[in-house]
Design a protein around this motif. Structure first.
Motif, PDB file in Angstrom:
ATOM      1  N   ALA A 167     -18.867 -36.212  43.161  1.00  0.00           N
ATOM      2  CA  ALA A 167     -18.342 -37.491  43.558  1.00  0.00           C
ATOM      3  C   ALA A 167     -18.171 -38.349  42.393  1.00  0.00           C
ATOM      4  CB  ALA A 167     -19.482 -38.145  44.487  1.00  0.00           C
ATOM      5  N   THR A 168     -18.821 -38.149  41.207  1.00  0.00           N
ATOM      6  CA  THR A 168     -18.749 -38.871  40.241  1.00  0.00           C
ATOM      7  C   THR A 168     -17.339 -38.002  39.381  1.00  0.00           C
ATOM      8  OG1 THR A 168     -21.123 -39.067  39.906  1.00  0.00           O
ATOM      9  CG2 THR A 168     -19.678 -39.694  38.158  1.00  0.00           C
ATOM     10  N   ALA A 169     -17.366 -37.036  39.432  1.00  0.00           N
ATOM     11  CA  ALA A 169     -16.189 -36.246  38.919  1.00  0.00           C
ATOM     12  C   ALA A 169     -15.047 -36.537  39.432  1.00  0.00           C
ATOM     13  CB  ALA A 169     -16.438 -34.769  39.168  1.00  0.00           C
ATOM     14  N   LYS A 170     -15.041 -36.847  40.977  1.00  0.00           N
ATOM     15  CA  LYS A 170     -13.527 -37.391  41.487  1.00  0.00           C
ATOM     16  C   LYS A 170     -13.289 -38.714  41.137  1.00  0.00           C
ATOM     17  CE  LYS A 170     -12.003 -38.392  46.301  1.00  0.00           C
ATOM     18  NZ  LYS A 170     -12.278 -38.867  47.373  1.00  0.00           N
ATOM     19  N   ARG A 171     -14.372 -39.432  40.895  1.00  0.00           N
ATOM     20  CA  ARG A 171     -14.248 -40.858  40.681  1.00  0.00           C
ATOM     21  C   ARG A 171     -13.572 -40.847  39.260  1.00  0.00           C
ATOM     22  NH1 ARG A 171     -18.526 -43.233  40.014  1.00  0.00           N
ATOM     23  NH2 ARG A 171     -18.254 -43.370  38.048  1.00  0.00           N
ATOM     24  N   LEU A 172     -14.059 -39.966  38.302  1.00  0.00           N
ATOM     25  CA  LEU A 172     -13.715 -39.984  36.863  1.00  0.00           C
ATOM     26  C   LEU A 172     -12.085 -39.674  36.898  1.00  0.00           C
ATOM     27  CD1 LEU A 172     -16.778 -38.218  35.306  1.00  0.00           C
ATOM     28  CD2 LEU A 172     -15.585 -40.539  34.563  1.00  0.00           C
ATOM     29  N   LEU A 173     -11.653 -38.794  37.695  1.00  0.00           N
ATOM     30  CA  LEU A 173     -10.432 -38.348  37.691  1.00  0.00           C
ATOM     31  C   LEU A 173      -9.491 -39.340  38.213  1.00  0.00           C
ATOM     32  CD1 LEU A 173     -10.127 -34.671  39.040  1.00  0.00           C
ATOM     33  CD2 LEU A 173     -10.027 -35.409  36.945  1.00  0.00           C
ATOM     34  N   THR A 174      -9.890 -40.155  39.137  1.00  0.00           N
ATOM     35  CA  THR A 174      -9.286 -41.397  39.902  1.00  0.00           C
ATOM     36  C   THR A 174      -9.019 -42.374  38.578  1.00  0.00           C
ATOM     37  OG1 THR A 174     -10.529 -41.086  41.882  1.00  0.00           O
ATOM     38  CG2 THR A 174      -8.883 -43.081  41.771  1.00  0.00           C
ATOM     39  N   ASP A 175     -10.088 -42.658  37.800  1.00  0.00           N
ATOM     40  CA  ASP A 175     -10.081 -43.484  36.620  1.00  0.00           C
ATOM     41  C   ASP A 175      -9.245 -43.206  35.707  1.00  0.00           C
ATOM     42  OD1 ASP A 175     -12.320 -44.931  37.586  1.00  0.00           O
ATOM     43  OD2 ASP A 175     -13.672 -44.343  36.232  1.00  0.00           O
ATOM     44  N   VAL A 176      -8.872 -41.928  35.522  1.00  0.00           N
ATOM     45  CA  VAL A 176      -7.948 -41.594  34.285  1.00  0.00           C
ATOM     46  C   VAL A 176      -6.515 -41.401  35.008  1.00  0.00           C
ATOM     47  CG1 VAL A 176      -9.613 -40.570  32.616  1.00  0.00           C
ATOM     48  CG2 VAL A 176      -8.354 -38.944  34.424  1.00  0.00           C
ATOM     49  N   ARG A 177      -6.436 -42.044  36.416  1.00  0.00           N
ATOM     50  CA  ARG A 177      -5.371 -41.946  37.117  1.00  0.00           C
ATOM     51  C   ARG A 177      -4.578 -40.657  37.331  1.00  0.00           C
ATOM     52  NH1 ARG A 177      -2.915 -45.376  33.612  1.00  0.00           N
ATOM     53  NH2 ARG A 177      -4.526 -46.817  33.120  1.00  0.00           N
ATOM     54  N   GLU A 234      -4.561 -37.504  43.703  1.00  0.00           N
ATOM     55  CA  GLU A 234      -4.996 -36.421  44.688  1.00  0.00           C
ATOM     56  C   GLU A 234      -6.188 -35.845  43.649  1.00  0.00           C
ATOM     57  OE1 GLU A 234      -2.141 -33.736  46.431  1.00  0.00           O
ATOM     58  OE2 GLU A 234      -0.984 -34.464  44.739  1.00  0.00           O
ATOM     59  N   ALA A 235      -7.082 -36.742  43.482  1.00  0.00           N
ATOM     60  CA  ALA A 235      -8.439 -36.426  42.653  1.00  0.00           C
ATOM     61  C   ALA A 235      -9.311 -35.403  43.262  1.00  0.00           C
ATOM     62  CB  ALA A 235      -9.311 -37.340  42.315  1.00  0.00           C
ATOM     63  N   GLU A 236      -9.377 -35.342  44.677  1.00  0.00           N
ATOM     64  CA  GLU A 236     -10.359 -34.367  45.503  1.00  0.00           C
ATOM     65  C   GLU A 236      -9.650 -32.787  45.330  1.00  0.00           C
ATOM     66  OE1 GLU A 236     -12.783 -35.260  47.706  1.00  0.00           O
ATOM     67  OE2 GLU A 236     -13.411 -33.334  47.591  1.00  0.00           O
ATOM     68  N   ARG A 237      -8.282 -32.886  45.484  1.00  0.00           N
ATOM     69  CA  ARG A 237      -7.726 -31.644  45.459  1.00  0.00           C
ATOM     70  C   ARG A 237      -7.957 -30.970  43.964  1.00  0.00           C
ATOM     71  NH1 ARG A 237      -2.566 -29.433  45.000  1.00  0.00           N
ATOM     72  NH2 ARG A 237      -1.502 -31.126  44.437  1.00  0.00           N
ATOM     73  N   ARG A 238      -7.709 -31.794  43.049  1.00  0.00           N
ATOM     74  CA  ARG A 238      -7.607 -31.340  41.705  1.00  0.00           C
ATOM     75  C   ARG A 238      -9.249 -30.587  41.186  1.00  0.00           C
ATOM     76  NH1 ARG A 238      -2.362 -31.567  40.300  1.00  0.00           N
ATOM     77  NH2 ARG A 238      -1.532 -33.427  41.101  1.00  0.00           N
ATOM     78  N   LEU A 239      -9.892 -31.195  41.863  1.00  0.00           N
ATOM     79  CA  LEU A 239     -11.554 -30.615  41.428  1.00  0.00           C
ATOM     80  C   LEU A 239     -11.325 -29.182  41.584  1.00  0.00           C
ATOM     81  CD1 LEU A 239     -13.527 -33.343  43.338  1.00  0.00           C
ATOM     82  CD2 LEU A 239     -13.297 -33.138  40.808  1.00  0.00           C
ATOM     83  N   ASP A 240     -10.625 -28.581  42.556  1.00  0.00           N
ATOM     84  CA  ASP A 240     -10.671 -27.114  43.009  1.00  0.00           C
ATOM     85  C   ASP A 240      -9.788 -26.361  42.194  1.00  0.00           C
ATOM     86  OD1 ASP A 240     -13.174 -27.139  44.272  1.00  0.00           O
ATOM     87  OD2 ASP A 240     -12.214 -28.210  45.844  1.00  0.00           O
ATOM     88  N   GLN A 241      -8.734 -27.049  41.468  1.00  0.00           N
ATOM     89  CA  GLN A 241      -7.652 -26.496  40.844  1.00  0.00           C
ATOM     90  C   GLN A 241      -8.439 -25.771  39.321  1.00  0.00           C
ATOM     91  OE1 GLN A 241      -4.475 -29.078  40.931  1.00  0.00           O
ATOM     92  NE2 GLN A 241      -3.650 -27.879  42.393  1.00  0.00           N
ATOM     93  N   TYR A 242      -7.298 -24.894  38.960  1.00  0.00           N
ATOM     94  CA  TYR A 242      -7.811 -24.439  37.328  1.00  0.00           C
ATOM     95  C   TYR A 242      -6.841 -25.123  36.512  1.00  0.00           C
ATOM     96  CZ  TYR A 242     -10.532 -20.860  39.718  1.00  0.00           C
ATOM     97  OH  TYR A 242     -11.641 -20.051  40.243  1.00  0.00           O
TER      98      TYR A 242
END
Lengths: 328, 355, 344
Positions: free
Chosen positions: B142-152, B155-163
């Motif tokens: 959840a924190t990782a997702k929020r961090l991705l959103t923070d750096v703009r 689609e943070a959720e989807r990015r988490l599972d990308q390479y």
């Protein structure tokens, strides 16, 4: 998917080419294939029986007819193989299938343990030597692996046989097949030395390969980043670095499969392992052509299947390869 | 936002890091390379320092030495690095692990090679969270997702599972920043963070780093060869040459009154948009010094058009300017001095006669 | 923007290179999709002129440079060089034509054979084409090496890795000149170099251009560098041409919104100039499925309905200043609002 299919098709082609070549040369070496099949000096009745069992086997001659003649026989043989009728070894009064039942497990465990021993040696040494590169232990390990790489399996087999097996009651001089699930200790006693004969050299080669790849990986930016994140060194090494460094190692495992087979013939001879390698030598000596063909066919099939497997393993390990293959 | 939670208690100024007479010498087959050779500076909380220099000036080694990321074998370290009052120079990696990623983080130059190609983005961000903050799997995700959103990153959720290879260069650099920000560090090292990126993306990334710095009251050391990059995004600039600090000043002051001929030459060699095309560019003759056998005296002297006898023999100390204690430089005949102006007139006269 | 059209092509007899409707596509694996690297661009270069090609990665500028050399051959379009159509040239004729144009690459060290002596590398084209006696060849090579500032004696004994990046770029330049070409295509020749070295190489290129009567195509992402060296600049975005203008005009008064964005994104080495707010969000979309209409419209602050359906054509808005935009900027006024590709 498309990728997997083309790969499999290619390996089927390899299988056909190699087994056909084997058939071609066994036929060249045999003036009277029926007689060889029948097991040499036998009576007319026996000859007739063999002729009945394998109506398609006949001698080929002539410059231009030779290959088509063998090819025709190859088609019959291949059909038999696919339907599970691998033929008969009249000499041993045993079907080839029975022969596999008896011999294949020994060879399988010999090869299996050789790979496991190779990996048990290679992975820790490769990772450690890369991590402590040029340290004193790395130097000793390097020397050790060069010695092992340079030592022919024959020499190692002699060393183990005379230096270990004949001195310690624990290891038998001749290997008997005992399944690991029947008696693990006896299984170990019987298979350790022959497997070590094959595995030591593999481990040495693989540890050098892994060390070289690990050294490159450890210098890459993403390893620096992992350290800068405060990831524990063990995790940096075993999770981040190792996984990125195993592709060559895996490739080598696949490439070494054919070497492993020839090594198995040597090891089986020395330690008297009742395996296919041993049997193959016997078959060659007695011109038992169906046995030769069947054993070589199975060996080729195993090597090919391992190669397909390794190839698919690349995709599992590296998502970039996976993506490239998905795009065809 | 937990970023605010993490920075609570870290508000306000005060010195965060003090570097004193820092030396990093590498033993190589050619001899001892004095990559960093006696560098002293300090940095306050929440401030951004630009370290500028050409390749081989020691700027990258400087930042890696401060963070403790240089290889230990064959390396001689000297001087001191005080971080929050404690000397951390030469600490064993096991003692630095609590600092790495938690107190100090680093962004590398090439976002293509700095992320682990075989690991999903999400796991790479979660690693420091689970390591340092002891988060569980779900919390970390959840924190990782929020961090991705923070750096703009959309689609943070989807990015988490990308390479990494599935993202563009700019996106990967944002992921790098997200990883660096994960544990709310007090000190960020950004080593040429935008050199591999396109200009429009460069502007976005520099802005993002600035924004994170302000939000988190974090100090930043921005290492770059580009004076344009530091001009708009730092409070102070340190210019390095041949392993030494040759000039240091608040950003505006430096550009308004640079003292070191090297700094001046560096600035003049940049092509500028407001000059007409085909404007002849000023160049620095020769090559950077060999750090195995650095020249005696001022290390820039062999390439300096204003150098005199003294420059070749005596090494100038890094001293404060008479009018501004925050501005120091190491030069016997700085820009604007009578000797400098004499030489300058000579050079101009030569140019005219040649033309 | 990002349009097509040929209004900007000139009709004078000193045109050395004329590229029309150049298209370059690459298949994406066997998916049936393709990368639209260059999608129908046209431009020309006068003898002795320097044309700058700028844009961000993926805009097709490097592909265009290589397509002129027919490396590889373009998917379609015409490349007329010194009056000869290159796209249909075969074998020996093509090889001959390639000696008249040369390319310099970004990474100077890897573009030189690491195992050969530098002097031999520079001489090699002369040997291949059997130009002159050995003495003639060596004389020419040494003269060129001196001209680019490399000591011929050292070059005779050393391999590329014994030289710095800047020196290797000088060596590449010497090699490119050895067959007396008329056109040099420089593909990001200074982007791997330090600023001080970059200035040296840019000055050197200017000097050599005058001395050898060269025509240059200068491909780069750095606008300030391109402005410095070019007479005329073409801005590219996602395989299309946005704007073509004389260098000074383009940067004084960019008419295309994308050119303005590029200009505003450059970090200016002057803290007194307030840092512009980020001029644009997001990154260019994939050239596999480029947007319809004007390719820049999803990120353009001025885009409307028309931009998403109708592709703008290059048209003249000033002396030698062409833009492919339905709503060009007047007087270089920067965009006011900002929109992100991903918000859209």
């Amino acid at each position: 998917m498309r990728y997997a299919l083309t790969r499999i098709a290619r390996f089927v082609l390899v299988f056909v080419i190699v087994t056909f070549l084997v058939m071609l040369v066994t036929r060249i070496g045999s003036k009277d294939p029926i007689r060889d099949l029948a097991g040499g000096t036998v009576g007319d009745a026996q000859m007739d029986k063999v002729r009945d069992d394998f109506p398609y086997v006949k001698a080929c001659s002539g410059t231009f007819e030779y290959i088509p003649c063998v090819a025709k026989q190859y088609v019959f043989w291949a059909k038999d193989m696919v339907t599970g009728n691998m033929g008969v070894s009249y000499l041993k009064s045993q079907t080839v299938f029975e022969m596999f039942q008896e011999r294949a497990p020994s060879t399988f465990f010999l090869g299996f343990w050789a790979i496991i021993i190779g990996l048990i040696i290679a992975v820790p040494i490769g990772v450690y030597s890369a991590y402590k590169r040029d340290g004193w232990l790395d130097r000793i390990l390097s020397l050790g692996s060069y010695v092992s790489i340079s030592m022919p399996q024959l020499v190692l087999a002699v060393l183990l046989l005379y230096g270990v097996a004949s001195r310690f009651e624990f290891f038998p001089n001749r290997t008997n097949y005992i399944a690991p699930w029947e008696n693990p200790v006896e299984h170990f006693k019987n298979f350790f030395l022959p497997s070590l004969t094959l595995g030591l050299g593999l481990g040495a080669v693989w540890s050098r390969l892994l060390r070289a790849d690990m050294i490159l990986t450890l210098q890459s930016d993403f390893i620096n980043l992992a350290r800068a994140k405060g990831v524990k060194p063990g995790r940096v090494l075993w999770v981040h670095a190792l996984r990125s460094s195993v592709l060559s190692l895996i490739t080598s495992v696949a490439l070494q499969m054919s070497g492993l087979v020839s090594g198995a013939v040597v090891a089986e001879q020395f330690f008297g392992v009742p395996g296919l390698g041993f049997r193959l030598v016997e078959a060659v000596q007695t011109n038992d052509i169906l046995a030769i063909q069947a054993i070589t066919a199975v060996i080729v099939a195993v090597v090919v299947i391992v190669n397909v497997g390794v190839d698919l393993l690349y995709s599992v390990i590296d998502p970039r390869i996976r993506q490239m293959r998905a795009m065809g | 936002m937990s970023a605010q939670l993490q920075t609570a208690g870290r508000q306000g100024g005060g010195t965060l890091i003090e570097v004193e007479n820092l030396q990093t010498h590498f033993t190589t087959p050619r001899g001892v390379v004095r990559a960093v050779d006696g560098v002293t500076f300090s940095l306050e909380r929440g401030k951004a320092l630009g370290v500028v220099g050409e390749s081989g000036s020691g700027k990258t080694v400087l930042s890696r030495t401060i963070m403790g990321l240089v290889p230990r074998r064959g390396t001689h370290l000297g001087g001191a690095v005080r971080f929050e009052g404690q000397d951390i120079l030469g600490r064993a990696p096991k003692d630095m692990r609590g600092v790495w990623g938690k107190e100090m983080a680093m962004i590398f130059q090439d976002p293509m090679t700095s992320l682990n190609p075989l690991m999903k983005i999400g796991r790479q961000i979660e690693e420091p969270l689970r390591n340092h903050l002891g988060m569980g799997r779900d919390d970390a995700r959840a924190t990782a997702k929020r961090l991705l959103t923070d750096v703009r990153i959309p689609e943070a959720e989807r990015r988490l599972d990308q390479y990494p290879h599935e993202l563009s260069g700019g996106m990967r650099q944002r992921v790098m920043i997200a990883i660096a920000m994960a544990c709310g560090p007090t000190m960020l090292f950004a080593d040429e963070p935008t050199t591999a990126l396109d200009v429009t993306v460069q502007a976005q990334i520099l802005d993002l780093i600035n924004e994170q710095r302000r939000d988190r009251n974090m100090s930043v050391i921005l290492v770059t060869h580009d004076l344009g990059v530091v001009a708009g995004h730092t409070d102070e600039i340190a210019v390095m040459y041949g392993g030494k600090l040759v000039e240091k000043a608040p950003t505006r002051r430096l550009f308004a009154a640079m003292k070191m001929p090297y700094t001046e030459a560096l600035l003049q060699s940049i092509p500028k948009l407001d000059e007409p095309s085909h404007t002849r560019l000023a160049t620095i003759p020769g090559r950077p010094p060999d750090l195995v056998n650095p020249p005696a005296g001022c290390r820039f002297a062999p390439r300096c058009p204003y150098a005199r006898e003294k420059c070749l023999n005596e090494e100038p100390p890094l001293e404060q300017t008479s009018d501004d204690a925050s501005h120091s430089f190491a030069c016997w005949y700085p820009v604007g001095s009578p000797e400098y102006l004499d030489k300058r007139a000579e050079i101009d006269a030569q140019k005219v006669s040649v033309a | 923007m990002a349009g097509t059209g040929k209004a900007h092509l000139r009709d004078t007899d000193d045109i050395i290179l004329r590229v029309e409707d150049l298209v370059m596509e690459f298949p994406v694996g066997r998916t049936g999709l393709k990368v639209n690297a260059v999608s129908g661009i046209s431009f020309d270069v006068r003898r002795g002129e320097t044309l700058g090609l700028v844009g961000e990665s993926g805009c097709g500028k490097s592909t265009t440079g290589k397509a002129i050399m027919q490396l590889p051959r373009p998917t379609s379009g015409s490349v007329l060089f010194e009056g000869v159509e290159l796209t249909t040239l075969q074998g020996q004729e093509m090889r001959e034509a390639r000696t008249r144009m040369q390319m310099i690459f970004q990474d100077p060290i890897s573009s030189l054979n690491p195992r050969r002596k530098v002097r031999d590398i520079v001489r090699e084209p002369l040997v291949i084409w059997k130009r002159g006696t050995t003495a003639d060849q060596l004389g020419k090579v040494d003269a060129l090496l001196e001209e680019v500032g490399i000591d011929p004696a050292r070059a005779a004994e050393s391999q590329p890795h014994q030289f710095s990046g800047g020196q290797c770029q000088r060596i590449s330049i010497a090699r490119s000149l050895v067959l007396d070409p008329t056109l040099i295509i420089c593909d990001e020749p200074v982007s791997a170099l330090d600023v001080s070295v970059q200035a040296q190489v840019l000055n050197l290129l200017e000097d050599l251009k005058t001395k050898h009567g060269l025509t240059l195509i200068f491909v780069a992402h750095d606008l300030a560098v391109v402005k410095n060296i070019s007479d005329r600049v073409a801005v590219m975005y996602l395989g299309k041409m946005c704007e073509v203008a004389p260098s000074d005009v383009l940067f004084q008064a960019p008419a295309h919104h994308y050119t303005a964005v590029l200009k505003d994104s450059i970090p200016v080495p002057d803290p007194e100039i307030a840092v512009a707010q980020v001029a644009i969000e997001g990154e260019p979309p994939s050239p596999v499925l480029p947007p319809a209409g004007c390719r820049f419209h999803p990120r353009c602050p001025a885009a409307d309905e028309r931009c998403s359906s109708e592709e703008p054509q290059l048209r003249e808005i000033g002396d030698g200043h062409f833009v492919a935009c339905h709503h060009p900027l007047v007087g270089g006024e920067a965009p006011v609002t900002v929109r992100s590709a991903t918000d859209a």
